[in-house]
Design an enzyme around this catalytic site. Structure first.
Site, PDB file in Angstrom:
ATOM      1  N   LYS A  47      43.266 -38.454 -10.157  1.00 44.04           N
ATOM      2  CA  LYS A  47      42.758 -39.712  -9.925  1.00 44.04           C
ATOM      3  C   LYS A  47      41.285 -39.588  -9.086  1.00 44.04           C
ATOM      4  CE  LYS A  47      43.969 -42.270  -6.221  1.00 44.04           C
ATOM      5  NZ  LYS A  47      43.048 -42.545  -5.133  1.00 44.04           N
ATOM      6  N   ARG A 118      37.701 -48.304  -2.664  1.00 44.70           N
ATOM      7  CA  ARG A 118      37.159 -47.185  -2.051  1.00 44.70           C
ATOM      8  C   ARG A 118      36.073 -46.722  -2.791  1.00 44.70           C
ATOM      9  NH1 ARG A 118      35.155 -46.008   2.886  1.00 44.70           N
ATOM     10  NH2 ARG A 118      34.483 -43.716   3.192  1.00 44.70           N
ATOM     11  N   CYS A 142      42.711 -48.359   0.368  1.00 39.49           N
ATOM     12  CA  CYS A 142      43.806 -48.340   1.299  1.00 39.49           C
ATOM     13  C   CYS A 142      43.333 -48.305   2.757  1.00 39.49           C
ATOM     14  CB  CYS A 142      44.444 -47.100   0.923  1.00 39.49           C
ATOM     15  SG  CYS A 142      45.339 -47.006  -0.776  1.00 39.49           S
ATOM     16  N   ARG A 147      36.973 -46.653   7.743  1.00 34.30           N
ATOM     17  CA  ARG A 147      36.453 -45.490   6.598  1.00 34.30           C
ATOM     18  C   ARG A 147      34.665 -46.076   6.403  1.00 34.30           C
ATOM     19  NH1 ARG A 147      40.703 -45.677   1.758  1.00 34.30           N
ATOM     20  NH2 ARG A 147      39.741 -43.598   1.503  1.00 34.30           N
ATOM     21  N   PRO A 148      34.189 -45.550   7.416  1.00 34.34           N
ATOM     22  CA  PRO A 148      32.620 -45.936   7.283  1.00 34.34           C
ATOM     23  C   PRO A 148      32.081 -45.123   5.857  1.00 34.34           C
ATOM     24  CG  PRO A 148      32.928 -44.460   8.900  1.00 34.34           C
ATOM     25  CD  PRO A 148      34.130 -44.634   8.667  1.00 34.34           C
ATOM     26  N   ILE A 149      30.939 -45.580   5.651  1.00 34.75           N
ATOM     27  CA  ILE A 149      30.226 -44.562   4.851  1.00 34.75           C
ATOM     28  C   ILE A 149      28.700 -44.257   5.458  1.00 34.75           C
ATOM     29  CG2 ILE A 149      30.986 -45.817   2.682  1.00 34.75           C
ATOM     30  CD1 ILE A 149      28.264 -47.453   2.440  1.00 34.75           C
ATOM     31  N   ASP A 150      28.601 -44.064   6.736  1.00 36.30           N
ATOM     32  CA  ASP A 150      27.530 -43.592   7.448  1.00 36.30           C
ATOM     33  C   ASP A 150      26.921 -42.245   6.894  1.00 36.30           C
ATOM     34  OD1 ASP A 150      30.065 -42.785   8.764  1.00 36.30           O
ATOM     35  OD2 ASP A 150      28.534 -41.405  10.018  1.00 36.30           O
ATOM     36  N   GLN A 151      27.849 -41.163   6.404  1.00 34.06           N
ATOM     37  CA  GLN A 151      27.338 -39.869   5.841  1.00 34.06           C
ATOM     38  C   GLN A 151      26.932 -40.072   4.586  1.00 34.06           C
ATOM     39  OE1 GLN A 151      27.503 -37.086   8.008  1.00 34.06           O
ATOM     40  NE2 GLN A 151      27.814 -38.875   9.319  1.00 34.06           N
ATOM     41  N   ASP A 330      46.734 -36.543   1.936  1.00 38.01           N
ATOM     42  CA  ASP A 330      47.213 -37.389   0.614  1.00 38.01           C
ATOM     43  C   ASP A 330      48.575 -36.885   0.681  1.00 38.01           C
ATOM     44  OD1 ASP A 330      44.127 -37.814  -1.217  1.00 38.01           O
ATOM     45  OD2 ASP A 330      44.897 -38.672   0.724  1.00 38.01           O
ATOM     46  N   ARG A 422      48.033 -47.899  -8.141  1.00 38.16           N
ATOM     47  CA  ARG A 422      46.569 -47.599  -8.008  1.00 38.16           C
ATOM     48  C   ARG A 422      46.451 -46.101  -8.502  1.00 38.16           C
ATOM     49  NH1 ARG A 422      43.540 -50.391  -3.029  1.00 38.16           N
ATOM     50  NH2 ARG A 422      41.997 -49.170  -4.129  1.00 38.16           N
TER      51      ARG A 422
HETATM   52  C1  EPZ Z   1      38.770 -39.565  -0.655  1.00 40.25           C
HETATM   53  O1  EPZ Z   1      38.494 -40.456   0.517  1.00 40.25           O
HETATM   54  C2  EPZ Z   1      40.052 -39.797  -1.397  1.00 40.25           C
HETATM   55  N1  EPZ Z   1      39.845 -41.255  -2.105  1.00 40.25           N
HETATM   56  C3  EPZ Z   1      41.317 -40.022  -0.502  1.00 40.25           C
HETATM   57  O2  EPZ Z   1      42.380 -40.208  -1.189  1.00 40.25           O
HETATM   58  C4  EPZ Z   1      41.443 -38.912   0.579  1.00 40.25           C
HETATM   59  O3  EPZ Z   1      42.460 -39.125   1.293  1.00 40.25           O
HETATM   60  C5  EPZ Z   1      40.093 -38.422   1.106  1.00 40.25           C
HETATM   61  O4  EPZ Z   1      39.178 -38.207   0.050  1.00 40.25           O
HETATM   62  C6  EPZ Z   1      40.424 -37.110   2.016  1.00 40.25           C
HETATM   63  O5  EPZ Z   1      40.817 -36.204   0.944  1.00 40.25           O
HETATM   64  C7  EPZ Z   1      39.061 -41.119  -3.423  1.00 40.25           C
HETATM   65  O6  EPZ Z   1      38.761 -39.986  -3.798  1.00 40.25           O
HETATM   66  C8  EPZ Z   1      38.833 -42.367  -4.156  1.00 40.25           C
HETATM   67  P1  EPZ Z   1      36.454 -39.062   3.236  1.00 40.25           P
HETATM   68  P2  EPZ Z   1      37.147 -40.633   1.007  1.00 40.25           P
HETATM   69  O7  EPZ Z   1      35.249 -39.373   2.999  1.00 40.25           O
HETATM   70  O8  EPZ Z   1      35.988 -39.940   0.279  1.00 40.25           O
HETATM   71  C9  EPZ Z   1      35.194 -40.102   7.534  1.00 40.25           C
HETATM   72  C10 EPZ Z   1      44.262 -41.469  -2.104  1.00 40.25           C
HETATM   73  O9  EPZ Z   1      45.445 -41.635  -1.519  1.00 40.25           O
HETATM   74  N2  EPZ Z   1      34.109 -40.511   7.049  1.00 40.25           N
HETATM   75  O10 EPZ Z   1      36.699 -37.386   2.932  1.00 40.25           O
HETATM   76  O11 EPZ Z   1      37.041 -42.264   1.745  1.00 40.25           O
HETATM   77  C11 EPZ Z   1      36.621 -41.144   7.314  1.00 40.25           C
HETATM   78  O12 EPZ Z   1      36.619 -42.050   7.857  1.00 40.25           O
HETATM   79  C12 EPZ Z   1      43.002 -41.656  -1.221  1.00 40.25           C
HETATM   80  O13 EPZ Z   1      44.091 -40.820  -3.222  1.00 40.25           O
HETATM   81  C13 EPZ Z   1      32.909 -40.862   8.107  1.00 40.25           C
HETATM   82  O14 EPZ Z   1      33.320 -41.009   9.149  1.00 40.25           O
HETATM   83  O15 EPZ Z   1      37.591 -39.969   2.353  1.00 40.25           O
HETATM   84  C14 EPZ Z   1      37.847 -40.140   7.242  1.00 40.25           C
HETATM   85  O16 EPZ Z   1      38.311 -40.250   8.655  1.00 40.25           O
HETATM   86  C15 EPZ Z   1      43.292 -42.070   0.080  1.00 40.25           C
HETATM   87  N3  EPZ Z   1      31.692 -41.208   7.583  1.00 40.25           N
HETATM   88  C16 EPZ Z   1      37.076 -38.881   6.825  1.00 40.25           C
HETATM   89  O17 EPZ Z   1      36.027 -38.788   7.114  1.00 40.25           O
HETATM   90  C17 EPZ Z   1      31.691 -41.217   6.126  1.00 40.25           C
HETATM   91  O18 EPZ Z   1      30.586 -41.569   5.561  1.00 40.25           O
HETATM   92  C18 EPZ Z   1      37.314 -38.152   5.702  1.00 40.25           C
HETATM   93  O19 EPZ Z   1      36.863 -39.391   4.713  1.00 40.25           O
HETATM   94  C19 EPZ Z   1      32.792 -40.843   5.277  1.00 40.25           C
HETATM   95  C20 EPZ Z   1      33.900 -40.512   5.860  1.00 40.25           C
END
Ligand code: EPZ
Length: 455
Positions: A47, A118, A142, A147-151, A330, A422
């Site tokens: 997925k 997301r 979820c 879950r910000p997108i600042d990065q 996950d 999902r």
């Molecule tokens: C992806 O989410 C996956 N979703 C998630 O899977 C998975 O748990 C996660 O990666 C970690 O492996 C999809 O791919 C659609 P992150 P993502 O950016 O990209 C923080 C599932 O069950 N962060 O790696 O949102 C964030 O808050 C789902 O299949 C920032 O601070 O995860 C988190 O604490 C759930 N700023 C950490 O980083 C940002 O700009 C990891 O988030 C981005 C993230």
């Protein structure tokens, strides 16, 4: 294969609600537990690779075919988003989908759609990469804490984009996208992928440092490179992207889903079963396999399958979730569920998300001894779980409740199963194929209890 994708609309994943004069028929999954799983199960495409790859078709200058698109609601929704923007999408056969995104003219994802998922954030990077502009509502998804997108935005700014939030909609725009150095402050899957999407057609070299290394990041890079992109280093801390002008049409098959595979591996272990999980890449399962072996589960690895069974009592462990190649967040709810039936104490610490323990209170309804303490759950193994009505709170929490129901004595009814749909293709059929007593059910409606307030 029926995505429920006929003509211009998608069959509602949930029945229409009463407001439209129809009854609300809430689905549930009903499991009669205690049966050891046996047989073979085939894993679907990942997925978390398919979702960014579907968004990345926006960047392609010709039609693209994906061979193995799983029928799960997040992906059906991503197809709907593309079609709403004017893309042509054709189902060529079961799971095989053709994308022609050349007709997209408006770099905007409809607000109501974008905020539901997301993964809609990937359209920011893809639309910016192609149109140098994008309008996408801040993503939903979820509820796992903040879950910000600042990065993501940090990467876009480094490439020369300006960004602003207007009415809940993230807007990014760049006169030109110029290759640059991006250092991520946190390891983030989404921002690593989104930066690749934005940079793949930028002018010059982009270097991404402190990247996430999940297998699905490598698969997105492989997909882009097969179309003619120039990306090296995916799967390591540093990814280098040389901008290209043109991406050609290809046929592509996405990697198998390591989390779906891990979910079935845990289900075999917790039911005292013996199953073969087919269509896996054992290397992608390394941390899951090591963790299960530590608990006392036997995992035999073959070229593209694993056999999972239990020969001795399971024992409690200490476990931390970490970015790849660490133990995947996950899989945290699923393994925590297994540990509720292991001998002794366990501590599972969630290092990636702020709050991923909503399932714990539901497991307590089934007799589990599990309590949340800060960033960890404390688990004392019990003899058995007892079936009960429970509710999914997010995708992997839902999967954990299915696993608990398969192991529990008696009947478990799981509500809010739209979360499970999902991310798991045909989960009921797949578990049925392994000998589980599992089916869909519906909550009773009480039409004769309606309160009609006279006008
Ligand atoms: C992806 O989410 C996956 N979703 C998630 O899977 C998975 O748990 C996660 O990666 C970690 O492996 C999809 O791919 C659609 P992150 P993502 O950016 O990209 C923080 C599932 O069950 N962060 O790696 O949102 C964030 O808050 C789902 O299949 C920032 O601070 O995860 C988190 O604490 C759930 N700023 C950490 O980083 C940002 O700009 C990891 O988030 C981005 C993230």
């Amino acid at each position: 294969m029926n995505f429920g994708f006929n003509g211009n609309n998608i069959k509602a994943q949930q029945a229409p609600n009463k407001a439209q004069g129809m009854w609300t028929i809430l689905e549930k999954i009903v499991i009669k537990g205690g049966l050891p799983l046996s047989g073979e199960v085939l894993i679907s495409a990942a997925k978390n690779a398919v979702l960014p790859i579907v968004a990345a078709t926006v960047l392609c200058d010709e039609p693209v075919i994906l061979e193995n698109v799983p029928e799960i609601s997040d992906i059906t929704f991503a197809l709907k988003i593309l079609r709403s923007m004017g893309a042509e999408i054709k189902l060529l056969s079961k799971n095989k989908v053709m994308f022609d995104t050349r007709k997209i003219t408006e770099p905007r994802v409809p607000y109501e759609m974008a905020k539901k998922m997301r993964a809609s954030s990937y359209f920011l990077g893809a639309l910016l990469g192609r149109f140098h502009e994008a309008h996408v509502a801040l993503p939903g998804g979820c509820n796992l804490g903040d879950r910000p997108i600042d990065q993501h935005l940090k990467a876009f700014r480094a490439l020369g984009a300006e960004e602003m939030l207007d009415g809940g909609e993230q807007y990014v725009h760049a006169e030109r996208l110029i290759g640059s150095l991006v250092y991520f402050d946190v390891v983030t899957v989404g921002a690593t992928i989104n930066a690749m999407l934005a940079a793949v057609k930028a002018d010059g070299l982009t270097v991404l440092e402190h990247c996430a290394k999940e297998p699905h990041i490598v698969d997105v890079a492989n997909f882009l490179n097969k179309m003619g992109a120039d990306i090296i280093g995916a799967g390591t801390d540093t990814i280098k992207i040389k901008g290209v002008k043109y991406l050609k049409g290809i046929e592509y098959s996405v990697i198998p889903d390591q989390i779906e595979a891990g979910t079935f591996m845990v289900a075999s272990a917790i039911t005292g079963g013996d199953i073969i999980v087919r269509n896996v890449i054992p290397k992608h399962l390394e941390s899951i396999t090591q963790t299960l072996r530590k608990i006392g589960v036997t995992v035999e690895e073959f070229d593209d399958s694993v056999r999972v069974y239990v020969e001795s009592p399971l024992k409690g462990i200490k476990l931390k979730t970490l970015p790849h190649p660490g133990f995947p967040t996950d899989m945290q709810p699923q393994v925590s569920t297994l540990l509720t039936l292991a001998q002794g104490s366990s501590v599972v610490t969630e290092e990636v998300f702020d709050n991923r323990f909503a399932y714990a209170k539901e497991l307590r309804r089934m007799g589990a001894d599990i309590t949340v303490s800060g960033k960890a759950v404390m688990i004392e193994g019990v003899e058995k779980l007892k079936g009960a009505p429970v509710d999914a709170s997010d995708l992997r929490a839902g999967a954990a409740l299915v696993i608990a129901g398969l192991a529990a004595d008696g009947v478990t009814e799981i509500g809010n199963i739209h979360y499970i749909k999902r991310g798991y293709e045909n989960i009921v059929e797949k578990f049925k194929g392994l000998g589980a007593d599992i089916k869909y059910g519906q909550y009773p409606d009480y039409p004769d209890c309606e309160i009609k307030r006279e006008a």
